[in-house]
Write a protein that holds these residues in place. Structure first.
Motif, PDB file in Angstrom:
ATOM      1  N   UNK A  57       0.826  -1.208   0.000  1.00 24.69           N
ATOM      2  CA  UNK A  57       0.000   0.000   0.000  1.00 24.69           C
ATOM      3  C   UNK A  57       0.865   1.265   0.000  1.00 24.69           C
ATOM      4  N   UNK A  58       2.034   1.145  -0.630  1.00 25.11           N
ATOM      5  CA  UNK A  58       2.904   2.308  -0.770  1.00 25.11           C
ATOM      6  C   UNK A  58       2.275   3.427  -1.566  1.00 25.11           C
ATOM      7  N   UNK A  59       1.349   3.093  -2.489  1.00 24.70           N
ATOM      8  CA  UNK A  59       0.658   4.139  -3.252  1.00 24.70           C
ATOM      9  C   UNK A  59      -0.080   5.090  -2.318  1.00 24.70           C
ATOM     10  N   UNK A  60      -0.634   4.550  -1.226  1.00 27.86           N
ATOM     11  CA  UNK A  60      -1.359   5.368  -0.262  1.00 27.86           C
ATOM     12  C   UNK A  60      -0.402   6.138   0.633  1.00 27.86           C
ATOM     13  N   UNK A  61       0.622   5.459   1.120  1.00 29.18           N
ATOM     14  CA  UNK A  61       1.566   6.104   2.018  1.00 29.18           C
ATOM     15  C   UNK A  61       2.319   7.250   1.370  1.00 29.18           C
ATOM     16  N   UNK A  62       2.691   7.088   0.106  1.00 29.39           N
ATOM     17  CA  UNK A  62       3.373   8.175  -0.589  1.00 29.39           C
ATOM     18  C   UNK A  62       2.460   9.381  -0.752  1.00 29.39           C
ATOM     19  N   UNK A  63       1.183   9.146  -1.030  1.00 31.79           N
ATOM     20  CA  UNK A  63       0.235  10.253  -1.125  1.00 31.79           C
ATOM     21  C   UNK A  63       0.105  10.971   0.216  1.00 31.79           C
ATOM     22  N   UNK A  64       0.073  10.212   1.306  1.00 32.49           N
ATOM     23  CA  UNK A  64      -0.047  10.815   2.632  1.00 32.49           C
ATOM     24  C   UNK A  64       1.182  11.661   2.958  1.00 32.49           C
ATOM     25  N   UNK A  65       2.362  11.150   2.620  1.00 31.65           N
ATOM     26  CA  UNK A  65       3.589  11.914   2.845  1.00 31.65           C
ATOM     27  C   UNK A  65       3.597  13.184   2.011  1.00 31.65           C
ATOM     28  N   UNK A  66       3.103  13.083   0.787  1.00 34.01           N
ATOM     29  CA  UNK A  66       3.014  14.267  -0.069  1.00 34.01           C
ATOM     30  C   UNK A  66       2.080  15.321   0.527  1.00 34.01           C
ATOM     31  N   UNK A  67       0.952  14.877   1.051  1.00 35.47           N
ATOM     32  CA  UNK A  67       0.007  15.808   1.675  1.00 35.47           C
ATOM     33  C   UNK A  67       0.661  16.498   2.870  1.00 35.47           C
ATOM     34  N   UNK A  68       1.378  15.736   3.684  1.00 33.15           N
ATOM     35  CA  UNK A  68       2.056  16.335   4.833  1.00 33.15           C
ATOM     36  C   UNK A  68       3.038  17.394   4.378  1.00 33.15           C
ATOM     37  N   UNK A  69       3.792  17.100   3.342  1.00 30.22           N
ATOM     38  CA  UNK A  69       4.741  18.086   2.836  1.00 30.22           C
ATOM     39  C   UNK A  69       4.010  19.339   2.345  1.00 30.22           C
ATOM     40  N   UNK A  70       2.892  19.150   1.640  1.00 32.93           N
ATOM     41  CA  UNK A  70       2.132  20.283   1.116  1.00 32.93           C
ATOM     42  C   UNK A  70       1.608  21.171   2.243  1.00 32.93           C
ATOM     43  N   UNK A  71       1.032  20.562   3.280  1.00 30.25           N
ATOM     44  CA  UNK A  71       0.451  21.332   4.378  1.00 30.25           C
ATOM     45  C   UNK A  71       1.544  22.007   5.196  1.00 30.25           C
ATOM     46  N   UNK A  72       2.626  21.290   5.472  1.00 29.90           N
ATOM     47  CA  UNK A  72       3.724  21.881   6.245  1.00 29.90           C
ATOM     48  C   UNK A  72       4.336  23.052   5.483  1.00 29.90           C
TER      49      UNK A  72
END
Length: 406
Positions: A57-72
């Motif tokens: 489920x790396x497709x999901x985890x990478x999206x979550x990490x991307x969102x964190x980077x965007x918000x931060x």
């Protein structure tokens, strides 16, 4: 093959951090993203992300990490929090609990983060939460839809619960699919607990559960299950089989004529990321209930703005989607930001007290608010159906839906 795929995912992930801030690899599966102005007198507030950058489920985890980077990045561009920059530290949980525990321990003991956000499967949350909350004395935000019943102090949940996903969705399925349900499931805590709740709603809505079965997470041959579905004239397959099994399962159902004969697929974690697992015709008509679908963009300016910002910063295969916890990650970070502002400091107990009643007026899918004393989040919910490889909205909640937890 696994090592090659891991290195490809690693290079792709690091490539997403090519501008605005510096990403530094600090060991296998570790990244530090420091803001340009990290020399504030009080030092940065440290945000830890623990998610599946590799694994099934790396497709999901990478999206979550991307969102964190965007918000931060957005918070830092706006002056940070309390006059301090945010520093983002990311660890790969690798869809492997034993790997995850060691990597999350780094966030707590080595990096001394102020908050940890992440985990996708419930088994992952259960594996890492003690490391974070009990032993690590750190605030933990879990962003994924899940089975409910997580009432650990200092652990806040920002994804949908069974009540939010079933109370309106299952009556819709009975009306638009039929009364005879099958519950094929992966054998871990989320499907077991969700199915207990779903069964009650199915029966209260005039439906019946023809059978409920559980399979190993790596099972890919579902011929016996497919035969049982067809022979028992099941109307609705309420699926909780997860990758890697879900793709072969849906394909085998399609080839057996389940859809052709009027059957309805339903899966409450299915989002835009998972639509691509199968050919569109193999899942035509699949219904899902989530807190956000991209189909909302034409009618919701806030969702459109968030979606456009993500797509611009992170074009490619890791999509901003609700079932992958991306929306829960966004919501969790923004609620945490509001709580830190109210608390006036990043201290765990002070932030937790403020987070208990935190609200955001805007977010993907609409506003959201924590339910005081429950550590779960009210949000709007939407039902959508797969059509030609995309989703069409067919129903929505009248307002914010209560999680009915804790």
């Amino acid at each position: 093959m696994f090592n090659d795929k891991r290195e490809l995912n690693r290079r792709r992930f690091l490539g997403n951090f090519a501008f605005a801030s510096a990403a530094i690899a600090t060991g296998a599966g570790s990244w530090v993203i420091s803001p340009d102005w990290a020399n504030a007198a009080a030092g940065p507030i440290k945000v830890g992300i623990a998610t599946d950058l590799t694994g099934p489920i790396g497709y999901a985890g990478n999206a979550d990490a991307n969102v964190a980077r965007m918000v931060v990045k957005e918070i830092n561009d706006g002056g940070g929090l309390l006059g301090r920059p945010l520093e983002l530290l990311i660890e790969d949980t690798a869809s492997n609990e034993s790997v995850a525990v060691g990597n999350v321990r780094k966030l707590i003991q080595r990096d001394k983060v102020d908050v940890v956000l992440g985990g996708i499967t419930s088994s992952m949350r259960n594996a890492i939460k003690d490391v974070i909350v009990a032993r690590g004395k750190t605030l933990y935000i879990y962003p994924q839809l899940y089975e409910g019943k997580e009432c650990t102090p200092h652990l806040f949940c920002t994804g949908p619960t069974p009540a939010q996903q079933c109370d309106e969705f299952i009556p819709w399925l009975v009306k638009n699919g039929g009364k005879r349900f099958a519950l094929p499931s992966a054998n871990y805590v989320w499907p077991h607990t969700l199915n207990t709740y779903a069964r009650k709603v199915i029966e209260a809505s005039g439906g019946e559960v023809v059978f409920e079965e559980y399979y190993p997470l790596d099972q890919i041959d579902f011929s016996a299950t497919v035969n049982r579905i067809i022979s028992n004239k099941v109307d609705v397959v309420f699926n909780t089989v997860i990758p890697p099994g879900v793709g072969p399962f849906f394909k085998q159902l399609y080839e057996a004529g389940f859809l052709k004969n009027g059957g309805r697929l339903a899966c409450v974690y299915y989002d835009e990321n998972t639509l691509g697992i199968n050919q569109p015709n193999e899942i035509e008509g699949l219904a899902s209930c989530l807190d956000y679908f991209k189909a909302l963009v034409p009618e919701d300016p806030v969702s459109a703005k968030i979606q456009a910002a993500y797509d611009k910063q992170f074009p490619g295969t890791f999509l901003f989607a609700a079932g992958s916890a991306a929306t829960g990650t966004y919501r969790g970070l923004k609620l945490w930001e509001a709580a830190v502002k109210e608390a006036g400091k990043a201290d765990r107990d002070a932030v937790a007290a403020a987070l208990d009643h935190a609200k955001i007026a805007e977010g993907p899918g609409g506003p959201a608010e924590m339910v005081p004393g429950q550590r779960h989040c009210k949000m709007k919910m939407y039902t959508a159906v797969a059509k030609n490889g995309n989703y069409e909205l067919v129903a929505r909640s009248a307002g914010l839906v209560d999680p009915k937890e804790c």
